[in-house]
Design an enzyme around this catalytic site. Structure first.
Site, mmCIF file in Angstrom:
data_model
loop_
_atom_site.group_PDB
_atom_site.id
_atom_site.type_symbol
_atom_site.label_atom_id
_atom_site.label_comp_id
_atom_site.label_asym_id
_atom_site.label_seq_id
_atom_site.Cartn_x
_atom_site.Cartn_y
_atom_site.Cartn_z
ATOM 1 N N ASP A 14 0.865 -1.192 0.000
ATOM 2 C CA ASP A 14 0.000 0.000 0.000
ATOM 3 C C ASP A 14 0.899 1.239 0.000
ATOM 4 O OD1 ASP A 14 -2.458 1.532 0.179
ATOM 5 O OD2 ASP A 14 -1.920 1.941 2.260
ATOM 6 N N SER A 15 0.286 2.360 -0.339
ATOM 7 C CA SER A 15 1.020 3.627 -0.288
ATOM 8 C C SER A 15 1.361 4.023 1.151
ATOM 9 C CB SER A 15 0.171 4.731 -0.913
ATOM 10 O OG SER A 15 -0.997 4.912 -0.136
ATOM 11 N N TYR A 46 -0.823 8.706 -2.677
ATOM 12 C CA TYR A 46 -0.782 8.445 -4.112
ATOM 13 C C TYR A 46 -1.973 9.095 -4.830
ATOM 14 C CZ TYR A 46 2.801 4.663 -3.963
ATOM 15 O OH TYR A 46 3.944 3.925 -3.842
ATOM 16 N N GLY A 47 -3.074 9.246 -4.099
ATOM 17 C CA GLY A 47 -4.338 9.691 -4.717
ATOM 18 C C GLY A 47 -4.230 10.907 -5.623
ATOM 19 N N CYS A 77 -4.044 -1.406 -2.212
ATOM 20 C CA CYS A 77 -4.215 0.036 -2.409
ATOM 21 C C CYS A 77 -5.110 0.198 -3.628
ATOM 22 C CB CYS A 77 -2.854 0.672 -2.653
ATOM 23 S SG CYS A 77 -2.920 2.421 -3.098
ATOM 24 N N ASN A 78 -6.236 0.855 -3.431
ATOM 25 C CA ASN A 78 -7.173 1.022 -4.549
ATOM 26 C C ASN A 78 -6.587 1.887 -5.658
ATOM 27 O OD1 ASN A 78 -10.058 -0.067 -3.666
ATOM 28 N ND2 ASN A 78 -9.001 0.717 -1.886
ATOM 29 N N THR A 79 -5.846 2.914 -5.244
ATOM 30 C CA THR A 79 -5.282 3.833 -6.240
ATOM 31 C C THR A 79 -4.268 3.096 -7.108
ATOM 32 O OG1 THR A 79 -5.513 5.519 -4.523
ATOM 33 C CG2 THR A 79 -4.317 6.140 -6.516
ATOM 34 N N GLU A 156 -2.941 8.979 7.936
ATOM 35 C CA GLU A 156 -1.479 8.844 8.076
ATOM 36 C C GLU A 156 -0.965 9.651 9.275
ATOM 37 O OE1 GLU A 156 1.003 7.109 6.286
ATOM 38 O OE2 GLU A 156 -0.613 5.982 5.332
ATOM 39 N N CYS A 190 -11.019 2.974 -0.519
ATOM 40 C CA CYS A 190 -9.610 3.276 -0.203
ATOM 41 C C CYS A 190 -9.303 2.474 1.054
ATOM 42 C CB CYS A 190 -9.429 4.767 0.061
ATOM 43 S SG CYS A 190 -7.804 5.185 0.743
ATOM 44 N N THR A 191 -8.186 1.774 1.060
ATOM 45 C CA THR A 191 -7.921 0.868 2.182
ATOM 46 C C THR A 191 -7.567 1.608 3.476
ATOM 47 O OG1 THR A 191 -5.652 0.581 1.366
ATOM 48 C CG2 THR A 191 -7.271 -1.095 0.743
ATOM 49 N N HIS A 192 -7.329 2.910 3.390
ATOM 50 C CA HIS A 192 -7.155 3.692 4.621
ATOM 51 C C HIS A 192 -8.486 3.902 5.355
ATOM 52 C CE1 HIS A 192 -3.213 4.776 2.989
ATOM 53 N NE2 HIS A 192 -2.934 5.446 4.082
#
Ligand code: DGL
Length: 280
Positions: A14-15, A46-47, A77-79, A156, A190-192
């Site tokens: 993931d980012s 990354y978005g 990571c979806n992005t 984050e 989004c995995t966040h």
């Protein structure tokens, strides 16, 4: 067919810290599997980045994880999935699973009214990966999308609840929840975002199912391991590694909320610049 056993770890990327929500489901569902997680926290988010930059960063992460001798790669990571799943599969020497299709399946399974909303990063929304995948899984579904660029930096920074999280989320969600047609399913694209789930659910209320891709991704991983006959030996004992390109202390303070004392020692990773990045 004789069952082969493959002790190599599953690589998860993931980012930043978001993919830990997928790692957590993966470890719960497949406790015998070893894992290695890479968070590119040094370059998150990354978005908002251009698609070709996300592709390059993702391929650099793929190269790093392949260098750790993984048997399977998960773009958690979806992005990265929306922008780079195709090129990652071309680059990788092992199978690559993304999170968009599993997320779409989760939304398709949850909706009764066929009116779904997706919240995600700018890059994921711009790619239209989710409307395409949801309509493929459940033809006729209407899909509203909303980019929520403040959420990844907030997560984050370790802000997962409280007044700031609530007011930012209300600003995004209330117009979406009051939209026409009325949605019955909100997909966290989004995995966040599952790290904000308690606040999101309190705003969404009982009428709306809040779903994400973590559980369905763990099912897809299990299916693929079975199809390949490459599960790990249940007797051997799983080993887990976690690495970040960012600040190790900041990573630990968020990751330990998910894993507690199950969090392995966090390593600092340095990833190399990728050469020869394909355009798509
Ligand atoms: N967890 C990533 C995703 O699922 C966040 C991308 C970002 O860094 O903006 O999209």
């Amino acid at each position: 067919m004789a069952t082969r056993l493959d002790p190599r770890p599953i690589g998860v990327f993931d980012s930043g810290v978001g993919g830990l929500t997928v790692l957590s489901e993966l470890r719960a569902r497949l406790p015998h599997e070893s894992t290695i997680y890479l968070g590119d926290n040094g370059r998150t988010p990354y978005g908002p980045r251009p698609a070709d930059e996300v592709r390059r960063f993702t391929l650099e992460a793929v190269d790093w994880l392949i260098g750790q001798d993984v048997k399977l790669l998960v773009l958690a990571c979806n992005t990265a999935t929306a922008r780079a799943l195709g090129v990652a599969r071309i680059r990788s020497t092992v199978p690559v699973i993304g999170v968009v299709r599993p997320g779409a399946v989760a939304a398709a399974a949850a909706t009764r009214s066929a009116h779904v909303a997706v919240i995600a990063t700018d890059g994921t929304v711009e790619s239209d990966a989710y409307p395409d995948a949801i309509v493929e899984a459940a033809p006729g579904t209407t899909v509203a999308q909303l980019a929520c660029p403040e959420l990844v930096p907030m997560v984050e920074a370790g802000i997962l609840e409280g007044r700031r999280a609530e007011s930012v989320l209300r600003g995004y969600l209330e117009p979406l929840l009051g939209g026409d047609p009325m949605i019955d399913t909100l997909l966290l694209g989004c995995t966040h975002y599952p790290l904000l789930r308690p606040v999101i659910e309190s705003i969404a209320g009982d009428r709306v199912a809040v779903v994400d891709s973590a559980f369905t991704t763990s099912l897809a991983i299990e299916d693929l391991l079975d199809a390949l006959g490459s599960r790990a030996d249940s007797e051997a004992g799983a080993r887990h590694r976690v690495a970040t390109t960012g600040d190790v202390g900041a990573f630990i303070s968020i990751a330990s909320r998910l894993f507690g004392d199950q969090l392995p020692q966090v390593e600092a990773a340095r990833i190399e610049r990728a050469s020869a990045v394909p355009l798509d």
